[in-house]
Design a protein around this motif. Sequence first.
Motif, PDB file in Angstrom:
ATOM      1  N   PRO A  75      -3.315  -3.827  12.100  1.00 15.26           N
ATOM      2  CA  PRO A  75      -2.898  -5.295  12.156  1.00 15.26           C
ATOM      3  C   PRO A  75      -3.762  -6.240  11.559  1.00 15.26           C
ATOM      4  N   ILE A  76      -4.943  -5.873  11.297  1.00 17.16           N
ATOM      5  CA  ILE A  76      -6.037  -7.067  10.642  1.00 17.16           C
ATOM      6  C   ILE A  76      -6.197  -6.355   9.072  1.00 17.16           C
ATOM      7  N   SER A  77      -5.264  -5.416   8.545  1.00 19.69           N
ATOM      8  CA  SER A  77      -5.325  -4.838   7.435  1.00 19.69           C
ATOM      9  C   SER A  77      -4.023  -4.722   6.546  1.00 19.69           C
ATOM     10  N   ILE A  78      -3.115  -6.022   6.820  1.00 23.46           N
ATOM     11  CA  ILE A  78      -1.824  -5.929   6.253  1.00 23.46           C
ATOM     12  C   ILE A  78      -2.018  -6.238   4.803  1.00 23.46           C
ATOM     13  N   ALA A  79      -2.862  -7.391   3.988  1.00 24.80           N
ATOM     14  CA  ALA A  79      -3.056  -7.321   2.703  1.00 24.80           C
ATOM     15  C   ALA A  79      -3.479  -6.067   1.978  1.00 24.80           C
ATOM     16  N   PRO A  80      -4.485  -5.097   2.074  1.00 25.03           N
ATOM     17  CA  PRO A  80      -4.697  -4.164   1.564  1.00 25.03           C
ATOM     18  C   PRO A  80      -3.620  -3.117   1.769  1.00 25.03           C
ATOM     19  N   VAL A  81      -2.910  -2.878   2.777  1.00 27.24           N
ATOM     20  CA  VAL A  81      -1.846  -1.895   2.878  1.00 27.24           C
ATOM     21  C   VAL A  81      -0.588  -2.569   1.761  1.00 27.24           C
ATOM     22  N   VAL A  82      -0.223  -3.449   1.989  1.00 28.25           N
ATOM     23  CA  VAL A  82       0.645  -4.055   1.125  1.00 28.25           C
ATOM     24  C   VAL A  82       0.346  -4.033  -0.204  1.00 28.25           C
ATOM     25  N   THR A  83      -1.069  -3.947  -0.924  1.00 26.96           N
ATOM     26  CA  THR A  83      -1.516  -3.922  -2.156  1.00 26.96           C
ATOM     27  C   THR A  83      -1.129  -2.546  -2.593  1.00 26.96           C
ATOM     28  N   VAL A  84      -1.661  -1.520  -1.475  1.00 23.23           N
ATOM     29  CA  VAL A  84      -1.438  -0.044  -1.951  1.00 23.23           C
ATOM     30  C   VAL A  84      -0.173   0.140  -1.781  1.00 23.23           C
ATOM     31  N   VAL A  85       0.841  -0.250  -1.108  1.00 21.98           N
ATOM     32  CA  VAL A  85       2.100  -0.050  -1.093  1.00 21.98           C
ATOM     33  C   VAL A  85       2.885  -0.727  -2.583  1.00 21.98           C
ATOM     34  N   LEU A  86       2.418  -1.698  -2.990  1.00 23.50           N
ATOM     35  CA  LEU A  86       2.953  -2.322  -4.242  1.00 23.50           C
ATOM     36  C   LEU A  86       2.535  -1.579  -5.515  1.00 23.50           C
ATOM     37  N   TYR A  87       1.343  -1.150  -5.318  1.00 25.77           N
ATOM     38  CA  TYR A  87       0.507  -0.195  -6.368  1.00 25.77           C
ATOM     39  C   TYR A  87       1.525   1.040  -6.396  1.00 25.77           C
ATOM     40  N   SER A  88       1.667   1.792  -5.483  1.00 20.82           N
ATOM     41  CA  SER A  88       2.331   2.935  -5.606  1.00 20.82           C
ATOM     42  C   SER A  88       3.844   2.761  -5.899  1.00 20.82           C
ATOM     43  N   PHE A  89       4.472   1.638  -5.607  1.00 20.20           N
ATOM     44  CA  PHE A  89       5.762   1.476  -5.791  1.00 20.20           C
ATOM     45  C   PHE A  89       6.093   1.454  -7.329  1.00 20.20           C
ATOM     46  N   MET A  90       5.137   0.351  -7.937  1.00 19.98           N
ATOM     47  CA  MET A  90       5.119   0.009  -9.231  1.00 19.98           C
ATOM     48  C   MET A  90       4.960   1.312 -10.411  1.00 19.98           C
ATOM     49  N   TRP A  91       3.876   1.811  -9.777  1.00 19.74           N
ATOM     50  CA  TRP A  91       3.915   3.201 -10.645  1.00 19.74           C
ATOM     51  C   TRP A  91       5.019   4.284 -10.472  1.00 19.74           C
ATOM     52  N   SER A  92       5.362   4.244  -9.716  1.00 19.12           N
ATOM     53  CA  SER A  92       6.599   5.277  -9.404  1.00 19.12           C
ATOM     54  C   SER A  92       7.831   4.683 -10.242  1.00 19.12           C
ATOM     55  N   TRP A  93       8.041   3.483 -10.132  1.00 19.85           N
ATOM     56  CA  TRP A  93       9.225   2.727 -10.846  1.00 19.85           C
ATOM     57  C   TRP A  93       9.230   2.816 -12.160  1.00 19.85           C
ATOM     58  N   ASN A  94       7.883   2.679 -12.544  1.00 18.79           N
ATOM     59  CA  ASN A  94       7.870   2.591 -14.144  1.00 18.79           C
ATOM     60  C   ASN A  94       7.399   3.861 -14.879  1.00 18.79           C
ATOM     61  N   ASP A  95       7.339   5.045 -13.896  1.00 19.12           N
ATOM     62  CA  ASP A  95       7.458   6.251 -14.433  1.00 19.12           C
ATOM     63  C   ASP A  95       8.300   6.883 -15.406  1.00 19.12           C
ATOM     64  N   LEU A  96       7.847   7.502 -16.595  1.00 18.97           N
ATOM     65  CA  LEU A  96       8.689   8.193 -17.430  1.00 18.97           C
ATOM     66  C   LEU A  96       8.579   9.807 -17.534  1.00 18.97           C
ATOM     67  N   LEU A  97       7.102   9.915 -17.901  1.00 19.30           N
ATOM     68  CA  LEU A  97       6.710  11.133 -18.114  1.00 19.30           C
ATOM     69  C   LEU A  97       6.994  12.168 -16.829  1.00 19.30           C
ATOM     70  N   TYR A  98       6.844  11.966 -15.535  1.00 18.63           N
ATOM     71  CA  TYR A  98       6.931  12.819 -14.762  1.00 18.63           C
ATOM     72  C   TYR A  98       8.571  12.829 -14.205  1.00 18.63           C
ATOM     73  N   SER A  99       8.969  11.998 -14.105  1.00 18.32           N
ATOM     74  CA  SER A  99      10.545  12.094 -13.770  1.00 18.32           C
ATOM     75  C   SER A  99      11.525  12.699 -15.033  1.00 18.32           C
ATOM     76  N   LEU A 100      10.994  12.599 -16.136  1.00 17.62           N
ATOM     77  CA  LEU A 100      11.641  13.194 -17.522  1.00 17.62           C
ATOM     78  C   LEU A 100      11.480  14.654 -17.323  1.00 17.62           C
ATOM     79  N   THR A 101      10.366  15.210 -17.100  1.00 21.20           N
ATOM     80  CA  THR A 101       9.939  16.528 -16.962  1.00 21.20           C
ATOM     81  C   THR A 101      10.255  17.331 -15.710  1.00 21.20           C
ATOM     82  N   LEU A 102      10.141  16.610 -14.359  1.00 18.58           N
ATOM     83  CA  LEU A 102      10.677  17.526 -13.254  1.00 18.58           C
ATOM     84  C   LEU A 102      11.802  17.451 -12.743  1.00 18.58           C
ATOM     85  N   ILE A 103      12.706  16.291 -13.232  1.00 23.66           N
ATOM     86  CA  ILE A 103      14.143  16.187 -13.021  1.00 23.66           C
ATOM     87  C   ILE A 103      15.056  16.506 -14.087  1.00 23.66           C
ATOM     88  N   VAL A 104      16.150  17.220 -14.170  1.00 28.91           N
ATOM     89  CA  VAL A 104      16.962  17.675 -15.041  1.00 28.91           C
ATOM     90  C   VAL A 104      18.230  17.531 -14.596  1.00 28.91           C
TER      91      VAL A 104
END
Length: 279
Positions: free
Chosen positions: A192-221
């Motif tokens: 409960p006192i760690s909302i800020a870093p948890v949200v930061t990690v969620v945003l970091y992971s979400f944006m990296w996944s959303w902007n990915d091209l290499l992995y999704s282009l190779t692993l999904i056909v």
Amino acid sequence: MMLDLSTPQAKLGFVIFAGLIGFFLFFPVYWLLISSVKPNAELYLTRPTLFPESFTLDHFRRALFEGGLLLQLGNTLFVSLCSAVLNATLACYAGYSFAKYRYFGRKPIMLLMLSAQMFPFGLLLITLYPSFTTWGLLDTRGGLIISYVVFALPVATYMIYSYFSQIPNELIEAARADGAGDLRIFHTIVLPISIAPVVTVVLYSFMWSWNDLLYSLTLIVSEDKRTVGPGLLLTYLNDSKADWGGAMAGSLLASLPVIVGFILLQRFFIQGVTAGAVK
């Protein structure tokens, strides 16, 4: 040494320098916007126009209803949310373990996890591809989610670890003295006192996944599982055509969810990034 901006020459130089940086950063965004509303005849002029001479929304219509963008956005949203939540969950448990427990091999394990960031994206993909083929995870959303977690987890764990290290041990010991177990302390006091870093990690992971091209282009056909990055590339820019107007409109629409999410959660993101900077 501090920069002296008291003289007119220094102020002018600073304004010019800041203007050049701003132009370098925002001109591609401006070109994306105007290209998405230009008709094709104007897009392919020998001398490009800085302002649209005519206005059209046909590129947006085709991107939404003919290019499969809505399906690709749905796939990307599902994969990005799942990978962000899974990555944040694992990072919280691992970061708390590294920060508040003392056991044999704690530091070597953490350094080994962080060392994964030294390797290029492609090298990690080379090791994941045959493994996913063996496990039956190739061309599956689950396999793509796991690949994103593999890459983002080390950075996320270290970010969470930096914050958890600052939580006073007296707070945890007081909870233990009151009879609380380790899991209860973590879930009812630490998180409960760690909302800020948890949200930061969620945003970091979400944006990296959303902007990915290499992995999704190779692993999904399969087309029905394709995400936004490969979808835009294969739909608008392929061997047979180059539809720049549709690509610009699709790129703009695909960027909106991340922009809106970052605007709404930027306060937590900034707090989380700076949480481990000063003790």
